[in-house]
Design a protein around this motif. Sequence first.
Motif, mmCIF file in Angstrom:
data_model
loop_
_atom_site.group_PDB
_atom_site.id
_atom_site.type_symbol
_atom_site.label_atom_id
_atom_site.label_comp_id
_atom_site.label_asym_id
_atom_site.label_seq_id
_atom_site.Cartn_x
_atom_site.Cartn_y
_atom_site.Cartn_z
ATOM 1 N N PRO A 70 0.029 13.928 13.311
ATOM 2 C CA PRO A 70 -0.977 13.860 12.246
ATOM 3 C C PRO A 70 -2.281 13.234 12.741
ATOM 4 C CG PRO A 70 0.669 12.154 11.944
ATOM 5 C CD PRO A 70 1.115 12.965 13.120
ATOM 6 N N TYR A 71 -3.309 13.354 11.918
ATOM 7 C CA TYR A 71 -4.581 12.728 12.266
ATOM 8 C C TYR A 71 -4.429 11.220 12.379
ATOM 9 C CZ TYR A 71 -7.583 16.850 11.727
ATOM 10 O OH TYR A 71 -8.204 18.058 11.901
ATOM 11 N N LYS A 72 -3.662 10.668 11.472
ATOM 12 C CA LYS A 72 -3.494 9.217 11.480
ATOM 13 C C LYS A 72 -2.007 8.901 11.453
ATOM 14 C CE LYS A 72 -6.252 8.589 7.708
ATOM 15 N NZ LYS A 72 -5.831 9.937 7.450
ATOM 16 N N GLU A 97 5.772 -0.116 6.135
ATOM 17 C CA GLU A 97 5.691 -1.578 6.163
ATOM 18 C C GLU A 97 6.900 -2.210 6.849
ATOM 19 O OE1 GLU A 97 4.618 -3.147 2.285
ATOM 20 O OE2 GLU A 97 2.675 -2.129 2.369
ATOM 21 N N GLU A 141 -16.260 11.669 14.349
ATOM 22 C CA GLU A 141 -15.067 11.012 13.806
ATOM 23 C C GLU A 141 -15.329 10.304 12.477
ATOM 24 O OE1 GLU A 141 -11.723 10.826 14.870
ATOM 25 O OE2 GLU A 141 -12.289 12.526 16.111
ATOM 26 N N GLU A 183 2.127 10.962 2.825
ATOM 27 C CA GLU A 183 2.126 11.663 4.109
ATOM 28 C C GLU A 183 1.045 12.745 4.049
ATOM 29 O OE1 GLU A 183 4.246 10.919 6.632
ATOM 30 O OE2 GLU A 183 5.106 9.307 5.415
ATOM 31 N N GLU A 184 0.599 13.175 5.231
ATOM 32 C CA GLU A 184 -0.454 14.199 5.214
ATOM 33 C C GLU A 184 0.005 15.472 4.508
ATOM 34 O OE1 GLU A 184 -2.242 14.684 9.117
ATOM 35 O OE2 GLU A 184 -2.966 12.617 9.078
ATOM 36 N N LYS A 188 0.847 -1.182 0.000
ATOM 37 C CA LYS A 188 0.000 0.000 0.000
ATOM 38 C C LYS A 188 0.881 1.230 0.000
ATOM 39 C CE LYS A 188 -2.384 -1.368 3.813
ATOM 40 N NZ LYS A 188 -1.167 -2.097 4.049
ATOM 41 N N TYR A 214 0.964 4.917 0.805
ATOM 42 C CA TYR A 214 0.263 6.002 1.494
ATOM 43 C C TYR A 214 1.072 7.285 1.319
ATOM 44 C CZ TYR A 214 -3.155 3.247 4.152
ATOM 45 O OH TYR A 214 -4.208 2.466 4.535
ATOM 46 N N VAL A 255 -5.259 6.620 15.205
ATOM 47 C CA VAL A 255 -5.897 7.890 14.854
ATOM 48 C C VAL A 255 -5.924 8.825 16.052
ATOM 49 C CG1 VAL A 255 -7.946 8.965 13.859
ATOM 50 C CG2 VAL A 255 -7.389 6.596 13.285
ATOM 51 N N TYR A 280 -10.721 15.884 5.294
ATOM 52 C CA TYR A 280 -10.055 14.891 4.436
ATOM 53 C C TYR A 280 -9.030 14.097 5.245
ATOM 54 C CZ TYR A 280 -11.807 16.583 -0.150
ATOM 55 O OH TYR A 280 -12.576 16.900 -1.237
ATOM 56 N N ARG A 281 -8.343 14.777 6.171
ATOM 57 C CA ARG A 281 -7.287 14.096 6.915
ATOM 58 C C ARG A 281 -7.825 13.035 7.866
ATOM 59 N NH1 ARG A 281 -3.065 17.831 9.594
ATOM 60 N NH2 ARG A 281 -4.747 19.333 9.889
ATOM 61 N N MET A 282 -9.140 13.064 8.117
ATOM 62 C CA MET A 282 -9.699 12.005 8.967
ATOM 63 C C MET A 282 -9.770 10.674 8.228
ATOM 64 S SD MET A 282 -12.399 13.312 11.688
ATOM 65 C CE MET A 282 -13.745 13.795 10.626
ATOM 66 N N TYR A 283 -9.895 10.706 6.902
ATOM 67 C CA TYR A 283 -10.026 9.427 6.193
ATOM 68 C C TYR A 283 -9.146 9.347 4.952
ATOM 69 C CZ TYR A 283 -13.014 11.682 2.699
ATOM 70 O OH TYR A 283 -13.492 12.487 1.708
ATOM 71 N N ARG A 284 -8.445 10.417 4.650
ATOM 72 C CA ARG A 284 -7.525 10.419 3.541
ATOM 73 C C ARG A 284 -6.109 10.616 4.072
ATOM 74 N NH1 ARG A 284 -10.505 10.354 -0.818
ATOM 75 N NH2 ARG A 284 -8.580 10.147 -1.967
ATOM 76 N N PRO A 285 -5.060 10.429 3.326
ATOM 77 C CA PRO A 285 -5.062 9.887 1.969
ATOM 78 C C PRO A 285 -5.567 8.446 1.971
ATOM 79 C CG PRO A 285 -2.847 9.913 2.868
ATOM 80 C CD PRO A 285 -3.709 10.636 3.846
ATOM 81 N N ARG A 315 0.268 -7.376 5.369
ATOM 82 C CA ARG A 315 0.565 -6.159 4.605
ATOM 83 C C ARG A 315 -0.564 -5.747 3.667
ATOM 84 N NH1 ARG A 315 6.150 -6.028 1.804
ATOM 85 N NH2 ARG A 315 5.914 -8.285 1.506
ATOM 86 N N ASP A 321 -8.946 19.546 6.613
ATOM 87 C CA ASP A 321 -8.938 18.913 7.943
ATOM 88 C C ASP A 321 -9.817 17.667 7.949
ATOM 89 O OD1 ASP A 321 -7.228 20.738 9.021
ATOM 90 O OD2 ASP A 321 -8.774 21.935 10.010
#
Lengths: 457, 457
Positions: free
Chosen positions: B7-9, B14, B382, A13-14, A9, A11, B88, A79-84, B80, A77
């Motif tokens: 960050p939010y998350k 990996e 959330e 960074e924010e 995956k 991802y 979060v 978006y950052r709860m579930y994105r990227p 993975r 803000d």
Amino acid sequence: MAQQEIPYKIYLEENEMPKAWYNVRADMKNKPAPLLNPATGRPMTAEELSGVFCRELVAQELNDTDREIPIPQEIRDFYRMYRPSPLVRAYCLEKKLDTPAKIYYKFEGNNTSGSHKLNSAIAQAYYAKKQGLRGVTTETGAGQWGTALSMACAYFELDCRVYMVKVSYEQKPFRREVMRTYGASVTPSPSMDTAVGRAINERFPGTTGSLGCAISEAVEAATTREGYRYVLGSVLNQVLLHQSVIGLETKAALDKYGIVPDVIIGCAGGGSNLGGLISPFMGEKLRGERDYRIVAVEPASCPSLTRGRFAYDFCDTGKVCPLAKMYTLGSGFIPAPNHAGGLRYHGMSSILSQLYHDGYMEAVSVPQTQVFEAAEYFARCEGILPAPESSHAIRAAIDEALKCRETGKEETIVFGLTGTGYFDMVAYEKFHDGKMEDYIPTDEELEKSFAGLPQIG
Amino acid sequence: MAQQEIPYKIYLEENEMPKAWYNVRADMKNKPAPLLNPATGRPMTAEELSGVFCRELVAQELNDTDREIPIPQEIRDFYRMYRPSPLVRAYCLEKKLDTPAKIYYKFEGNNTSGSHKLNSAIAQAYYAKKQGLRGVTTETGAGQWGTALSMACAYFELDCRVYMVKVSYEQKPFRREVMRTYGASVTPSPSMDTAVGRAINERFPGTTGSLGCAISEAVEAATTREGYRYVLGSVLNQVLLHQSVIGLETKAALDKYGIVPDVIIGCAGGGSNLGGLISPFMGEKLRGERDYRIVAVEPASCPSLTRGRFAYDFCDTGKVCPLAKMYTLGSGFIPAPNHAGGLRYHGMSSILSQLYHDGYMEAVSVPQTQVFEAAEYFARCEGILPAPESSHAIRAAIDEALKCRETGKEETIVFGLTGTGYFDMVAYEKFHDGKMEDYIPTDEELEKSFAGLPQIG
């Protein structure tokens, strides 16, 4: 970069997330045709549209020149709860298919609305709040858009009124219940709450509704109520703009690893996901910087791009909305009742219609049993239960990968996995029990539907 | 590190994911009591257990000395596909609660099984495959475990036979359908397929089943069929071992940002999530390196830790399983039918029971209406629709955060959000309609149930 270095995956960074949406219209030589006022036959003005839509969304709808439109901080803000969202390398699928192709999918299902729809819902709710509105109205079919909008409205503490196609309302009580969890009111459509709903109920007693009809009701509910506007989850230019976040993230993730896709595949109903996913790639193609194959996948039961007419048409059954120039099956077209999932809208985004018309995009249609076969195959190796809508793209991606097995080509395939199928188990059950049928409209049926097209444009 | 930089998350790379599970028993002075053979009253030997469980899993079950057990590469590859799961920062929840507390949750719902159960399912399927078995049997109540095991078996191409508590089978047809999508066979329990099922049906005509009864059937189905073993999704030491991946990732993510939690909260049914989440933190506590408050949250309707007895008891209704020493309500205890969601097992992991008995852990119980209030509150800010099980932890986390608002303490709260509630909308609907009731067993009811405890240990 060596293949083994690519993680399962990717991802971002924010701080690598997009700070502006990309407006593909800025790069189109042939702009999508404007919305027309059905009464005058003239392009809708900003003022006319402002009665239905929020002001800033009207501006976005009409803006075909600015390439970048900044994403407000409040939306970023959220978006950052579930994105990227992750760009996933489908290692297991590749292995099972025994293909030299490299397959990636952008997975938009990891949020409670279960789909990409939230990307535009939160934007539309934000602008409604900013304008000081009390609430918004909308329609929903399969329920993904209604769920997304309910979540967005709960976040900004806006009232949310959803007209849900009656057949879905009855068959999908759990979707309705999720919307209620987020505080939305959900009304089966056609209802007796609106003039257009009453008229449709009178003319077609016992009707189980359609998306076009629910749109008419939602628009009426917004325009006759103080402090409300109507919002829509697909088709519109503004929606494709917001959904460009999907494509921008996808491209950024690929660029990080120096990956250049050969083919980009997305399912297409009204075009919200496809338009968003492909936008930055289409931009490069339009600017002549790079070439990609771009493929829209639609249900054989509702084949607007592959079998529709490119013409001005009504966006809704009640004919209260502006006219849009698009590939359409006619506003009276309703897919057979055995059609599972979304992607059942009679028309297609004007932007995508124009791009398809101009040869920048391919389109294929697939029957639903083949779609569910692909869905199950994918679920068993990649571990995600896909929505029927998303599975159209899976089907096409698998077909491309199988072609690569024949030819030996190491193509890189990227497709959009728009959402999850948790609320579609009735359809899965039909498929498991061998009770799912395919329906392909005949030429005669389509001709009959085309006869209802307005004589404009 | 400054707060605003978090960050939010928090996602691990990996290569930062755990390569070994952590076995908390290695650090326990008082080891959990061994499983006993109900016939002899003596500890079950590896050989005896091997008739029911896979060999390597038996070794893990009995291993209370090795602190680290390497995670096989095949399992790490599968991990993975859906791990690392995000840790979060609940910025929106904190804001809405107006609390100085900092709240984090480890979200395990972003995979199709919808919960953390997959972490152990894939391990158990792997060892079954490695042993050359044809398939495995299991029970499922709410359906999360059955779904996870179905996915894992599809991946390793193992046959999967699930005995599903009849009331859930009937009320949750969609859960059943997801399992079928992954190729599992699902039988409502008690069935007429097993001797124990037939006996229970005869003794209690019209019974809607229980977890303890489904366990008995699954064990019989495994031990009477060539090439099959039984697998279990909670309670066992091996399960807590596999679930340590949750806690290890959580700790690694916190360490990255120099965050030290004050309190760690998890919901507790059989203990799989709680045991996994807390394990590395508990390890530090056991070794005297650091202190944390650790809180188990259980339903008031099934309060094994807060109101149960610490004693040897049967793990199943049919009494075909070994005896375990644990906090238990008695193997005949069944929560009231209005109890929503999982966490309905009469006992509790022996590891957690011992730790609780030795004062390393607190426990609270909460009634379900308060749990659903917390669930809805959380969902609206959330953006995640939580499972009822997980919402027990949300409830306790919110209560801690509200205490911080009173005291002004800037505590750092970490809780486990084990899964999503997509298949629990019937319960949500009851809650929205004001039809959800709380049930708290009386002392008399519990005394009656305790009377069935075996006279051992």
